[in-house]
Design an enzyme around this catalytic site. Structure first.
Site, mmCIF file in Angstrom:
data_model
loop_
_atom_site.group_PDB
_atom_site.id
_atom_site.type_symbol
_atom_site.label_atom_id
_atom_site.label_comp_id
_atom_site.label_asym_id
_atom_site.label_seq_id
_atom_site.Cartn_x
_atom_site.Cartn_y
_atom_site.Cartn_z
ATOM 1 N N CYS B 83 53.602 22.052 -15.613
ATOM 2 C CA CYS B 83 52.626 21.852 -15.399
ATOM 3 C C CYS B 83 52.560 22.139 -13.641
ATOM 4 O O CYS B 83 51.975 22.855 -12.859
ATOM 5 C CB CYS B 83 51.419 21.164 -15.725
ATOM 6 S SG CYS B 83 51.425 20.621 -17.470
ATOM 7 N N HIS B 331 42.264 23.622 -16.422
ATOM 8 C CA HIS B 331 43.671 23.566 -15.653
ATOM 9 C C HIS B 331 44.684 23.957 -16.938
ATOM 10 O O HIS B 331 45.074 23.927 -18.389
ATOM 11 C CB HIS B 331 44.090 21.365 -16.606
ATOM 12 C CG HIS B 331 45.397 21.466 -16.591
ATOM 13 N ND1 HIS B 331 46.010 22.199 -15.315
ATOM 14 C CD2 HIS B 331 46.667 20.036 -16.859
ATOM 15 C CE1 HIS B 331 47.564 21.773 -15.499
ATOM 16 N NE2 HIS B 331 47.948 20.159 -16.158
#
Lengths: 134, 382
Positions: B83, B331
């Site tokens: 991420c 996200h």
């Protein structure tokens, strides 16, 4: 299909086998190339006790493919000091608490589809051993 | 090393883009950043992405995007750091320029998650954890973050409700960001009652699965042209921590976040209080709390007190996620680190619309991967 992976992991998955550093006696699970304590690179295999306590836990309600929810996951602090991630079994979510004693059992971890192989490995259940012995 | 400047920023809205694939999203963000910088071509394209191989069946992604964005024959490759990929791509671009290998580079963070069903995406995301000892046992990064949150609540005697200000602030800020996914404020009651994903983490503690791409153009001082609005990258750093959560001495310390932020403060001669905003990696409320502690804004176990005082809201001592953050902007995992830098650039240029902070001269951005096993931190200044 990652069948070779599970073959390679069999001593860790079935026997909870880690290693003891030949120079400083530190126990490590899983095995590593170097000792995290002294940097040594000579080890002997060491089978962990499989007894410990719940350090933290969660009930998984949204799960990855191959793992039907809900199921319980935890970090278990083993007697030897190692902190290990594993599923909890034979217990309901509302019965789990931080600090409760647990022990290792061998259970089915996952299936690889209807025609695939089954993966077995360690999970932890509430400690029964002491009660059986006494 | 040469100074590096951001001269262009571009993004697509974050959301479920059923009609757009990797090539359209990537080309749109890259061309928007180039238009913003008023440049036509670049020396290199670095792509931050986590899941294109396992979710989209597309590797060699950077060449695909260089082709789609009409940048051939520029050097192009993908950078993967879970991420934190979007932050890592910007750092790679900055390093290439600082080292003198290139003069003008574009970095794009991109993720296209909605092409697969949730179970497959969760399995892909879980590959950021240790496959042998975590993911193969049924852990996802939500599950691992839940273990950190439960332990945090236990050690510091906190309730889940006390994490609410992070989610509420993010949603309120997203309302003012036209590119955000969730533009609706939420109430404390909605937060409290949101169903569990991995207890104690509820839906409203967690960032959503979505699509998006964001890009920045970086260059040397000499390459800056008139009409551009350059922002200096005052510091850039990355660090790692153990793959396995259990292998950390203390699971409530984000070592990678602490090391990379202190390297940035050291390199720039600045401190936490010199920052006017903090684009934090608020994928889960617990990670926001641990990031604030890792970066020096709160002592161990003190981040929730900081939030309760209103410190993280606009006008507070350290406003976070001023465009909605990962929680409410959305996200798209490998893109989020680049979105943070694009949103910080908008603040520093005074172009953040309704979310504009009164004072925005320096921003801290921090992109975290694999529940803290990797972190990339930047300080950007006007």
């Amino acid at each position: 299909m990652d069948l070779p992976r599970y073959h390679r992991l069999r001593s860790a998955y079935y026997r909870l086998e880690g290693q003891r550093c030949a120079s400083c006696d530190t126990l490590q699970f899983p095995a590593r190339a170097r000792c995290g304590s002294c940097g040594g690179n000579a080890f002997e295999d060491h089978r962990l006790s499989g007894r410990g306590t719940v350090y933290s836990y969660t009930e998984m309600t949204q799960a990855p493919a191959g793992f039907p929810p809900p199921y319980l996951m935890a970090l278990v602090r083993l007697e030897e000091g190692v902190l290990l991630a594993a599923q909890l079994t034979d217990i309901d979510a509302h019965e789990v608490e931080i600090g409760m004693p647990v022990e290792m059992v061998t259970r089915r971890l996952r299936e690889h589809g209807p025609r695939g192989f089954l993966v077995y490995g360690y999970k932890f259940r509430p400690l029964l051993g002491r009660r059986l012995v006494s | 090393m040469r100074d590096v400047f951001i001269i262009g920023a571009g993004q697509t809205p974050v959301g479920e883009h059923w009609d757009l694939g990797l090539r359209e999203l990537g080309a749109t963000a890259v061309r928007a950043a180039l238009d913003d910088a008023r440049v036509e071509s670049v020396d290199a394209l670095y792509v931050g992405n986590m899941l294109s191989g396992c979710v989209n069946g597309q590797e060699n992604l950077a060449t695909l995007l260089a082709d789609a964005a009409d940048l051939l024959p520029a050097e192009a490759w993908k950078i993967e750091a879970a991420c934190a990929s979007g932050g890592a791509a910007v750092r790679a671009a900055a390093l290439a320029v600082a080292a003198g290998a290139h003069d003008v580079v574009v970095a794009v963070g991109i993720e296209k998650m909605t092409d697969a069903v949730t179970g497959s995406v969760s399995a892909g995301l879980a590959s950021a954890a240790d496959q042998d000892y975590e993911a193969s046992h049924g852990f996802t990064f939500v599950g691992l973050s839940a273990l950190m949150m439960r332990r945090y609540m236990h050690e510091h005697d906190r309730s889940r409700d006390e994490f609410a200000p992070f989610a509420l602030t993010a949603h309120r800020n997203a309302a003012g960001n036209e590119n955000a996914m969730f533009r609706k404020p939420i109430s404390e009651e909605e937060y409290r009652e949101s169903p569990a994903v991995a207890s104690p983490i509820g839906v409203l503690d967690a960032a959503p699965i979505c699509d998006g791409a964001a890009a920045v153009v970086v260059c040397t001082k000499e390459a800056i042209q008139s009409g551009q609005e350059p922002l200096r990258i005052a510091a850039s750093a990355a660090a790692t921590d153990t793959m396995a959560l259990g292998a950390r001495g203390d699971i409530l310390e984000l070592g990678s976040a602490a090391v990379s932020s202190s390297r940035c403060f050291e390199a720039s001669g600045l401190g936490p209080s010199d920052m006017d905003l903090f684009e934090a990696h608020d994928a889960f409320t617990i990670i926001t709390a641990l990031s604030l502690e890792a970066c020096g804004y709160a002592g161990r176990g003190e981040a929730l007190r900081l939030a309760a005082k209103g410190c993280v809201a606009p006008g507070g001592c350290i406003p976070i996620s001023t465009s909605g953050g990962l929680k409410a902007r959305g996200h798209p995992v490998g893109a989020s680190g680049t979105y943070q830098i694009v949103d910080a650039a908008l603040q520093l240029r005074g172009r953040a619309g309704p979310n504009q902070l009164q004072k925005a001269r320096r921003a801290l951005t921090q992109s975290i991967g694999g529940h803290g096993s990797v972190a990339v931190t930047h300080i950007i200044e006007a």
